[in-house]
Design a protein around this motif. Sequence first.
Motif, PDB file in Angstrom:
ATOM      1  N   SER A  77       0.983  -1.424   0.213  1.00 17.27           N
ATOM      2  CA  SER A  77       0.242   0.353  -0.160  1.00 17.27           C
ATOM      3  C   SER A  77       1.139   1.315   0.348  1.00 17.27           C
ATOM      4  CB  SER A  77      -0.911   0.487   0.689  1.00 17.27           C
ATOM      5  OG  SER A  77      -2.206  -1.423   0.853  1.00 17.27           O
ATOM      6  N   LEU A  96      -2.643  -3.288  -2.675  1.00 13.86           N
ATOM      7  CA  LEU A  96      -1.678  -2.147  -4.001  1.00 13.86           C
ATOM      8  C   LEU A  96      -2.135  -0.984  -3.129  1.00 13.86           C
ATOM      9  CD1 LEU A  96      -1.958  -5.066  -6.018  1.00 13.86           C
ATOM     10  CD2 LEU A  96       0.267  -4.762  -4.604  1.00 13.86           C
ATOM     11  N   ILE A  99      -1.396   2.119  -4.831  1.00 19.67           N
ATOM     12  CA  ILE A  99       0.207   1.782  -5.656  1.00 19.67           C
ATOM     13  C   ILE A  99       0.071   2.930  -6.540  1.00 19.67           C
ATOM     14  CG2 ILE A  99      -0.163   0.433  -6.494  1.00 19.67           C
ATOM     15  CD1 ILE A  99       1.721  -1.964  -6.365  1.00 19.67           C
ATOM     16  N   CYS A 114      -6.421  -9.330  -5.870  1.00 18.45           N
ATOM     17  CA  CYS A 114      -5.938  -7.890  -4.857  1.00 18.45           C
ATOM     18  C   CYS A 114      -6.450  -6.552  -4.451  1.00 18.45           C
ATOM     19  CB  CYS A 114      -4.705  -7.253  -6.321  1.00 18.45           C
ATOM     20  SG  CYS A 114      -2.836  -8.402  -6.208  1.00 18.45           S
ATOM     21  N   GLY A 116      -6.187  -2.959  -4.680  1.00 19.15           N
ATOM     22  CA  GLY A 116      -5.810  -2.035  -5.118  1.00 19.15           C
ATOM     23  C   GLY A 116      -6.453  -0.282  -5.323  1.00 19.15           C
ATOM     24  N   GLY A 119      -5.200   3.295  -6.476  1.00 20.38           N
ATOM     25  CA  GLY A 119      -4.215   2.648  -7.080  1.00 20.38           C
ATOM     26  C   GLY A 119      -4.012   3.944  -8.350  1.00 20.38           C
ATOM     27  N   CYS A 134      -9.543  -8.904  -8.253  1.00 17.91           N
ATOM     28  CA  CYS A 134      -9.433  -7.683  -7.576  1.00 17.91           C
ATOM     29  C   CYS A 134     -10.081  -6.807  -7.486  1.00 17.91           C
ATOM     30  CB  CYS A 134      -8.075  -6.963  -8.512  1.00 17.91           C
ATOM     31  SG  CYS A 134      -6.738  -8.271  -8.985  1.00 17.91           S
ATOM     32  N   PHE A 136      -9.584  -2.473  -7.828  1.00 18.55           N
ATOM     33  CA  PHE A 136      -9.089  -1.638  -8.380  1.00 18.55           C
ATOM     34  C   PHE A 136      -9.926  -0.305  -8.520  1.00 18.55           C
ATOM     35  CE2 PHE A 136      -5.633  -4.252  -9.490  1.00 18.55           C
ATOM     36  CZ  PHE A 136      -5.070  -3.542  -8.599  1.00 18.55           C
ATOM     37  N   SER A 139      -9.687   4.020  -9.297  1.00 19.52           N
ATOM     38  CA  SER A 139      -7.969   3.888  -9.646  1.00 19.52           C
ATOM     39  C   SER A 139      -7.875   4.638 -10.976  1.00 19.52           C
ATOM     40  CB  SER A 139      -7.117   2.287 -10.228  1.00 19.52           C
ATOM     41  OG  SER A 139      -7.121   1.551  -8.654  1.00 19.52           O
TER      42      SER A 139
END
Length: 209
Positions: A77, A96, A99, A114, A116, A119, A134, A136, A139
């Motif tokens: 992270s 993540l 990230i 994951c 994330g 991100g 995942c 995300f 993001s």
Amino acid sequence: ILSPVIPKELSVLKFQEENILDEMSFSEVILNDCHIENCKADRVSFDKTVVKNVKFSNTLLEHSEFINVRFENCDLSNTDFMESSIHRAEFINCKLVGINLSESTLRNVVFNGCSGRYGSFRFTDCRQVLFNNCDFGFSDFQDSKFLKVEFKNTDMTQCQFFGIGLEGIDFRNCKIDGMSARIEDVKGIVVTPIQAISISKLLGIIIKE
């Protein structure tokens, strides 16, 4: 997507005892079960490496290179990998959140299971990349390059896709509520009828019964 080529026998890297300096190189090692804090270095190289059960805090590894690397159950992270090269890599069950992979090059990379959210993938060159099971959401992929990028069962809620050609990408088993993109960006994407209603907002269409 090409999988990482990693030898069965790897040397144990005692990362906390290493003095990580700019342009250092590590090959055929395993790093596991530790907490890495305040690690800042430029142009570090990892090849044929496994990173397992490692938490990174306040880590900055810009312009670095990761080739034939597998991250398993790691917390990355807010780690900064800006302008890095990642080739034949796997991120498995990793955290993540936040990230930074902006302006990086991703080739044959898999994100599997994951988390994330938030991100940053701005101006990232993605070729043969898979996001599988995942999250995300939120993001930013603005102005990235996509070639053979695939999303499966992945939450992409309120992601930014401005400046990306999404033609041919199948989002049918993903969440894309609140997607931000230009009209020309969403041309040719594959969605469900319900998702199409959400996409229609980008086109300025008003749907009434």
